[in-house]
Design an enzyme around this catalytic site. Structure first.
Site, PDB file in Angstrom:
ATOM      1  N   HIS A  14       6.697 -34.069  33.833  1.00 59.14           N
ATOM      2  CA  HIS A  14       6.106 -32.708  33.882  1.00 59.14           C
ATOM      3  C   HIS A  14       4.725 -32.805  34.509  1.00 59.14           C
ATOM      4  O   HIS A  14       3.769 -33.229  33.865  1.00 59.14           O
ATOM      5  CB  HIS A  14       5.998 -32.118  32.467  1.00 59.14           C
ATOM      6  CG  HIS A  14       5.527 -30.707  32.454  1.00 59.14           C
ATOM      7  ND1 HIS A  14       6.183 -29.719  31.757  1.00 59.14           N
ATOM      8  CD2 HIS A  14       4.473 -30.081  33.040  1.00 59.14           C
ATOM      9  CE1 HIS A  14       5.549 -28.572  31.920  1.00 59.14           C
ATOM     10  NE2 HIS A  14       4.488 -28.773  32.697  1.00 59.14           N
ATOM     11  N   HIS A  16       1.764 -30.904  37.318  1.00 59.72           N
ATOM     12  CA  HIS A  16       1.282 -29.858  38.232  1.00 59.72           C
ATOM     13  C   HIS A  16       0.476 -30.519  39.340  1.00 59.72           C
ATOM     14  O   HIS A  16      -0.569 -31.121  39.072  1.00 59.72           O
ATOM     15  CB  HIS A  16       0.391 -28.866  37.484  1.00 59.72           C
ATOM     16  CG  HIS A  16       1.126 -28.117  36.420  1.00 59.72           C
ATOM     17  ND1 HIS A  16       1.783 -26.935  36.657  1.00 59.72           N
ATOM     18  CD2 HIS A  16       1.343 -28.411  35.111  1.00 59.72           C
ATOM     19  CE1 HIS A  16       2.364 -26.525  35.540  1.00 59.72           C
ATOM     20  NE2 HIS A  16       2.103 -27.404  34.580  1.00 59.72           N
ATOM     21  N   LYS A 102      12.875 -24.182  36.156  1.00 60.58           N
ATOM     22  CA  LYS A 102      11.861 -23.966  35.125  1.00 60.58           C
ATOM     23  C   LYS A 102      11.850 -22.530  34.637  1.00 60.58           C
ATOM     24  O   LYS A 102      11.713 -21.595  35.440  1.00 60.58           O
ATOM     25  CB  LYS A 102      10.479 -24.333  35.699  1.00 60.58           C
ATOM     26  CG  LYS A 102       9.315 -24.140  34.736  1.00 60.58           C
ATOM     27  CD  LYS A 102       9.274 -25.190  33.640  1.00 60.58           C
ATOM     28  CE  LYS A 102       8.257 -24.854  32.568  1.00 60.58           C
ATOM     29  NZ  LYS A 102       7.035 -25.615  32.651  1.00 60.58           N
ATOM     30  N   HIS A 139       9.204 -23.583  29.238  1.00 59.07           N
ATOM     31  CA  HIS A 139       7.911 -23.353  28.580  1.00 59.07           C
ATOM     32  C   HIS A 139       8.242 -22.531  27.336  1.00 59.07           C
ATOM     33  O   HIS A 139       8.493 -21.330  27.432  1.00 59.07           O
ATOM     34  CB  HIS A 139       6.943 -22.603  29.506  1.00 59.07           C
ATOM     35  CG  HIS A 139       5.596 -22.431  28.868  1.00 59.07           C
ATOM     36  ND1 HIS A 139       4.477 -23.121  29.264  1.00 59.07           N
ATOM     37  CD2 HIS A 139       5.207 -21.675  27.808  1.00 59.07           C
ATOM     38  CE1 HIS A 139       3.462 -22.797  28.492  1.00 59.07           C
ATOM     39  NE2 HIS A 139       3.872 -21.920  27.600  1.00 59.07           N
ATOM     40  N   HIS A 177       6.457 -30.013  26.879  1.00 63.34           N
ATOM     41  CA  HIS A 177       5.171 -30.147  26.175  1.00 63.34           C
ATOM     42  C   HIS A 177       5.213 -29.599  24.754  1.00 63.34           C
ATOM     43  O   HIS A 177       4.513 -28.655  24.426  1.00 63.34           O
ATOM     44  CB  HIS A 177       4.028 -29.511  26.967  1.00 63.34           C
ATOM     45  CG  HIS A 177       4.336 -28.165  27.600  1.00 63.34           C
ATOM     46  ND1 HIS A 177       4.841 -27.104  26.901  1.00 63.34           N
ATOM     47  CD2 HIS A 177       4.196 -27.732  28.875  1.00 63.34           C
ATOM     48  CE1 HIS A 177       4.986 -26.079  27.723  1.00 63.34           C
ATOM     49  NE2 HIS A 177       4.609 -26.438  28.922  1.00 63.34           N
ATOM     50  N   ASP A 250       2.030 -32.917  31.812  1.00 60.76           N
ATOM     51  CA  ASP A 250       1.531 -31.548  32.009  1.00 60.76           C
ATOM     52  C   ASP A 250       0.097 -31.587  32.528  1.00 60.76           C
ATOM     53  O   ASP A 250      -0.694 -30.675  32.255  1.00 60.76           O
ATOM     54  CB  ASP A 250       1.621 -30.720  30.725  1.00 60.76           C
ATOM     55  CG  ASP A 250       1.524 -29.224  31.007  1.00 60.76           C
ATOM     56  OD1 ASP A 250       1.646 -28.822  32.177  1.00 60.76           O
ATOM     57  OD2 ASP A 250       1.284 -28.460  30.048  1.00 60.76           O
TER      58      ASP A 250
HETATM   59  O1  DOR Z   1      -2.082 -25.365  30.122  1.00 59.15           O
HETATM   60  C1  DOR Z   1      -1.237 -25.133  30.975  1.00 59.15           C
HETATM   61  N1  DOR Z   1      -1.541 -25.169  32.293  1.00 59.15           N
HETATM   62  N2  DOR Z   1      -0.013 -24.818  30.581  1.00 59.15           N
HETATM   63  C2  DOR Z   1       0.926 -24.431  31.454  1.00 59.15           C
HETATM   64  O2  DOR Z   1       2.019 -24.147  31.037  1.00 59.15           O
HETATM   65  C3  DOR Z   1       0.607 -24.283  32.895  1.00 59.15           C
HETATM   66  C4  DOR Z   1      -0.521 -25.129  33.278  1.00 59.15           C
HETATM   67  C5  DOR Z   1      -1.105 -24.818  34.647  1.00 59.15           C
HETATM   68  O3  DOR Z   1      -0.328 -24.596  35.591  1.00 59.15           O
HETATM   69  O4  DOR Z   1      -2.319 -24.813  34.774  1.00 59.15           O
HETATM   70 ZN    ZN Z   2       2.992 -27.351  32.717  1.00 57.79          ZN
END
Ligand code: DOR
Ligand code: ZN
Length: 352
Positions: A14, A16, A102, A139, A177, A250
């Site tokens: 997971h 970003h 997702k 999520h 998460h 995450d």
């Molecule tokens: O804290 C988070 N940030 N939770 C998420 O689900 C998305 C993520 C983000 O893309 O910044």
């Molecule tokens: Zn995330």
């Protein structure tokens, strides 16, 4: 000589990465440690089609530093919307590069406004995913503003996830998460097609971290940090040897100015020290030997991917995390900024 720990190269299930110059800034941290990562599709605009996912994949590969070329494989995902069509799932499956879809309940978190307003609208798509063996990544928080923020995960499990698993008994699901003892119990009792990722920050901190001497925006993420009793349940799950729990950082970078703001963004950046943060937690729990299955084996097995053939070595070495990291034209504040960690990844080997 300081103690070392050699493990199969881990994967991050997971992550970003953002896009463009921001991605260029953060990608090397993940690519150095992990063999593969499940790449979140919540860009603006979101990655809603296979074509968009494949183009994003190419941008990620092109952004890899020369010395990490061919060392890191992005595992792409699609962003589920009310309008996703079953055909898109088949295209995604046929591409061989899309490994999950997702589900963001609309409004649940960062860049989730295009998400699903009512899961009932996705019935045909979920049937197709079940049939074509395409995992659903969730999520897991309800969006009802009346619900207390600390209860959103538990209520999502009761109201949405539990019925979903009954309607689609063969669908492979990753509850992303997880943050509560309720989620740990649900996953532990569920059949083997239902799994969960656990972040380094939810293993390391409870909700007190958000308010230590004042409001601490760099500890704000969604799902929000919970009580200590929940953190303890997450640690037991991570070290407990159950194959359904595995690593997903995450790691979610945001520019410092957007975090230190009257309405700060949700997201904690952990990629700069991801495996080290997990190693510290596992060591403190007396379970360093459980790091490899959690970080390198369970997730690959769940995603039906071959285990990595290369390895990494961690050394018991004291080092300091920088105060800031460059983030395109901005900076970001990494987790543990300015603090010291006791494990450091020191080597990366081609053969296991
Ligand atoms: O804290 C988070 N940030 N939770 C998420 O689900 C998305 C993520 C983000 O893309 O910044
Ligand atoms: Zn995330």
């Amino acid at each position: 000589m300081s103690p070392t720990l050699r493990i199969t190269r881990p994967d991050d299930f997971h992550l970003h990465l953002r896009d463009g110059a921001q991605m260029q800034a953060v990608l090397p941290f993940s690519a150095r440690q992990f063999g593969r990562a499940i790449i979140m599709p919540n860009l603006k605009p979101p990655i809603v089609t296979t074509d968009l996912a494949l183009a994003y994949r190419q941008r990620i590969l092109a952004a890899l530093p020369d010395d990490l070329n061919n060392a890191f494989e992005p595992l792409m995902t699609l962003y589920l919307t009310d309008n996703t069509k079953p055909d898109e799932i088949i295209r995604a499956k046929d591409s061989g590069s899309v490994h999950g879809v997702k589900l963001y309940p609309a409004g649940a978190t960062t860049h989730s406004d295009a998400g699903v307003t009512d899961i009932a609208r996705c019935t045909a798509v979920l049937e197709t995913m079940q049939k074509y063996n395409m995992p659903l990544l969730i999520h897991g928080e309800v969006t009802d503003p009346q619900i207390d923020i600390f209860d959103k995960e538990k209520i999502f499990i009761d109201r949405i996830l539990s019925p979903l698993t009954r309607h689609f008994p063969e669908l492979r699901i990753v509850l992303e998460h997880i943050t509560t003892q309720d989620a740990v119990a649900f996953i532990s009792d569920a059949p083997s097609n239902i799994a969960a990722t656990i972040t380094a920050h939810h293993l390391r901190y409870n909700r007190n971290a958000l308010f230590q001497g004042g409001v601490r925006p760099h500890y704000y993420c969604l799902p929000i940090l919970k009580r200590e009793v929940h953190r303890q349940a997450l640690i037991r799950a991570a070290i407990g040897g159950n194959k359904k729990f595995f690593l997903g950082t995450d790691s979610a970078p945001h520019a410092r100015s957007l975090k230190e703001n009257s309405c700060g963004c949700a997201g904690i950046f952990t990629a700069h020290a991801a495996i080290e943060l997990y190693a510290e937690t596992f060591e403190q729990a007396g379970a360093l030997d459980k790091l490899e299955p959690f970080a390198s084996l369970n997730g690959a097995d769940f995603y039906q991917l071959p285990r990595n053939k290369t390895s990494i070595t961690l050394s018991k070495t004291d080092w300091q995390i920088p105060e800031i990291i460059h983030f395109a034209s901005d900076t970001l504040v990494p987790i543990c900024a300015g603090e010291r960690l006791s494990w450091k990844m020191t080597a990366s080997a081609q053969d296991n």
